[in-house]
Enzyme design. Structure first.
Site, PDB file in Angstrom:
ATOM      1  N   ASP A   1       0.824  -1.217   0.000  1.00 26.16           N
ATOM      2  CA  ASP A   1       0.000   0.000   0.000  1.00 26.16           C
ATOM      3  C   ASP A   1       0.856   1.264   0.000  1.00 26.16           C
ATOM      4  OD1 ASP A   1      -2.066  -1.836   0.313  1.00 26.16           O
ATOM      5  OD2 ASP A   1      -2.223  -1.514   2.469  1.00 26.16           O
TER       6      ASP A   1
ATOM      7  N   GLU B   1     -11.575  -0.635  -3.741  1.00 24.92           N
ATOM      8  CA  GLU B   1     -10.936  -0.088  -2.556  1.00 24.92           C
ATOM      9  C   GLU B   1      -9.686   0.662  -3.022  1.00 24.92           C
ATOM     10  OE1 GLU B   1     -10.051  -3.476  -0.094  1.00 24.92           O
ATOM     11  OE2 GLU B   1      -8.168  -3.891  -1.134  1.00 24.92           O
TER      12      GLU B   1
END
Length: 723
Positions: free
Chosen positions: A41, A218
């Site tokens: 991420d 997402e």
């Protein structure tokens, strides 16, 4: 990190980075290999000290370490070679509202009004007894490495949904041209949302708006380009080990609140949600390509930092534990108004080009002023240069180029860059570009008293100036002029009144890639069945007597059965595949309605080696959504692993393709998926592979659940040689 360690680190960075005179012309992925086995991420920003900083999710960084790092931080001068500089938070530095043992995930980093602001997911809070009552936390710092100060409350608190909580995860901040700040957040359970923020970026304002449907997206990231707001988001499961099909899809809108639609005009909020592919697994080493951040190098080329999974080494330690997701870097192209990694080629194992982080003119003002002429009235202090008047580079610039500087303008002053006979300046009045008699000014929300980045691009006779907070795709002011004066020659810093400059660079403009890489195209027809009663060559695995051929179609009621897992109760209709490269195509009508839950009714194509080794491309009902899922099941480490990649949105009637290619380097069978809503415009998705030595057959499936009853109607199966 301890405060003393932070102070030492800040002091060591005070003079700014020392970049090599010859930046890397090529690099290998993952770029995080020297600092971590996993760095998921990733967020990225270039600090005012001239370094690039990346921030990862909270995982152990190395095999066998066993201890989570709370948002690890790395720095780089060139975006390729990274050094670990510590964690944002220590063992006892959770936010005050976080429950003990909470994890911090998916950071987003911004520079807002003179300080660094980091947003992140907090997995558990003390405000509810629920184990996963996700919220969005926020912390501030004067430097990219800390010390970070938690806010007393989450910027977005837990959001209840019955006896559980919506996925309030994956924050991403964006500042619009009018200065309004927004925060995007959310995930598969609950959808993706945007909320306005207060001017300091630390609290919400008003009611949030939903921008993408739940159960599909997402990891939002929003940029503004050519008048459009682009929402790039990750889709499918991030963490399914060797079958992780995670990928990035995009939609765009004319407002930061949407509605966002894909290239074909399909809304991201619809049950049959759209999404134009940006990056997906391509059959090489990397799968699970997603959750990204974006940046622009000094030559004007965009790049994407994202994580991926090595399919030969998908877990950090033991199988089915933490997924090992190192950080990758690849070129991001804009073709016909849409972003594509490497023009659609997907992730790289080795790139033959690297970001330009040091221009022909380059100065972080950590040394003398030998690169400049007429330096009287200018002085270096605190790692930047201050002065008034004109500071001209000894090296002139010509041709298409991009120049930039970080600058801070004092009260009543005007400051900026001069290129040839054109100037771009910022002041309390806004951003102004002057080229001969042509002049244009636009407002700059928030003024110019804090550090901003001014970037000026010259392309032909067009000069474009843009002001951002930190070069992350959210310009707060943009001016474009057609210049009738020379745009080559002297390059200078100019100011009327006092101003500070830092991180000045000028480089020849990157020539953009404007054509996508070729996609598979059907050539000569080899085989198939029009379902006119004359077809042959089919064999059944667990024959379904309810499947009938009549009136030019195969009608097959969706079975209450499945192939996923060890049950293997579903029927499969198969035929042998030709040798070499080919494309198999079908047209399937399946009326799944919209919005209602009909898990997991589906029909489509399959590449089949066995009941536990297959790739399935089908239009499918996944909770309230209707998707084209390209799933893969295979045995791994004594268990079966299943995961999916997402192709384009389905219609009631959807065309599906699998393109087969044998990799000459290793003999693997590569199957790339595509879907179409009209049989003409195709969306190409990811690649699943089968090992050398297997002989996958091709065929059809219709299964996933019998209620309510629905028939899948296949018009044909056609097999073509790939052109």
């Amino acid at each position: 990190m301890h405060i003393a360690a932070v102070a030492t680190l800040v002091a060591s960075l005070f003079a700014g980075p020392v970049a090599s005179a010859s930046p890397p012309a090529a690099f290998e992925n993952p770029v995080s290999k020297d600092i971590a086995d996993t760095f998921a991420d990733p967020a990225v920003i270039r600090g005012l000290d001239g370094y690039w900083y990346s921030y990862g999710t909270s995982d152990p960084m190395h095999e066998g370490e066993g201890k989570h790092h709370r948002l690890p931080i790395a720095r780089s001068t060139d975006l390729v070679e990274w050094t670990y500089v510590g964690d944002a938070f220590g063992e006892n530095e959770l936010p005050p509202y976080a429950a003990p043992g909470s994890l911090l995930w998916a950071p987003d980093i911004r520079y807002l009004d003179g300080r660094y602001v980091m947003y992140f997911t907090v997995t558990n809070t003390t405000s509810t007894p629920h184990q996963w009552d996700y919220s969005i936390g926020v912390a501030t710092s004067p430097t990219p490495t800390g010390p970070w100060t938690h806010q007393a409350a989450p910027v977005v608190p837990p959001r209840p949904s019955g006896d559980s909580y919506w996925n309030t995860i994956d924050p991403s901040q964006f500042t619009d041209v009018d200065g309004t700040k927004y925060l995007y957040f959310g995930g598969f359970f609950g959808g993706m949302w945007v909320t306005e923020l207060t001017a300091d970026g630390l609290r919400t304002v008003g009611k949030p708006s939903q921008v993408a449907i739940d159960n599909k997206f997402e990891g939002a990231y929003v940029v503004r380009r050519d008048g459009y707001y682009y929402l790039l988001a990750s889709s499918a499961n991030c963490c399914a080990g060797p079958t992780t099909g995670y990928s990035v899809l995009a939609g765009r809108a004319t407002s930061p609140r949407g509605p966002f639609v894909d290239r074909e005009g399909q809304p991201l909020l619809a049950s049959r949600a759209g999404g134009t592919p940006v990056v997906a697994p391509n059959g090489d080493r990397w799968i699970g390509t997603g959750h990204h951040a974006q940046l622009t190098d000094v030559a004007g080329q965009d790049w994407m930092l994202y994580h991926a999974i090595d399919r030969s080494d998908p877990f950090l330690d033991q199988p089915y534990g933490i997924n090992e997701r190192p950080m990758l870097l690849d070129r991001l192209d804009w073709i016909d108004g849409w972003p594509m990694v490497r023009a659609g080629a997907g992730p790289s194992e080795r790139s033959d080009e690297a970001p330009v982080t040091r221009g022909s003119v380059h100065d972080g003002f950590s040394g003398d002023l030998s690169a400049w002429r007429d330096t009287n009235g200018w002085s270096v202090r605190d790692g930047h240069i201050s002065g008034t008047g004109t500071l001209t580079a000894r090296l002139g610039m010509g041709g298409d180029l991009r120049a930039e500087t970080d600058l801070r303008v004092k009260d009543g002053a005007t400051a900026g860059l001069r290129i040839g006979e054109a100037t771009a300046t910022v002041s309390a009045d806004g951003l102004t570009v002057t080229a001969g008699a042509a002049r244009r000014t636009v407002a700059l929300p928030g003024g110019a008293a804090t550090w901003r980045n001014l970037a000026v691009t010259v392309k032909g006779h067009t000069i474009t100036a843009e002001v951002t907070s930190a070069r992350l795709g959210d310009p707060q002011a943009t001016v474009r002029l057609e210049a009738r004066v020379p745009l080559a020659g002297a390059f200078a810093l100019v100011t009327e009144g006092a101003a500070d400059f830092d991180n000045v660079s000028a480089a020849h403009l990157t020539k953009p890639v404007t054509r996508p890489v070729p996609v598979p195209e059907p050539g000569r027809r080899l085989d198939g069945d029009e379902f006119d009663g004359r077809g042959a060559g089919w064999t059944w695995v667990r024959q379904d007597p309810a499947a009938k051929v009549a009136k030019g179609a195969l009608t097959w009621p969706v079975q209450s059965a499945d192939l996923v897992g060890t049950g293997n109760t579903a029927s499969v209709l198969l035929r042998d595949a030709p040798q070499g490269d080919y494309i198999v195509e079908t047209k399937v009508t399946l009326d799944l309605g919209e919005d209602t839950v009909r898990n997991y009714q589906q029909a489509g194509l399959v590449a089949y080696a066995s009941d536990d080794d297959f790739a399935r491309l089908s239009q499918v009902s996944i909770w309230n959504t209707r998707q084209v899922e390209y799933g893969r099941e295979l045995p791994f480490a004594g268990r079966l692993s299943y995961g999916g990649n997402i192709a384009g949105p389905p219609a009631k009637t959807t065309w599906l393709r699998l393109a087969h290619h044998v990799d000459p380097a290793n003999g693997e069978h590569e199957f790339r998926a595509a879907s179409s809503r009209d049989g003409k415009t195709w969306t190409w998705a990811g690649v699943w592979t089968f090992p050398n030595g297997t002989t996958p057959r091709i065929g059809l499936v219709s299964h996933g659940g019998a209620q309510p009853p629905v028939d899948a109607e296949f018009d044909y199966v056609r097999v073509y040689r790939t052109r």
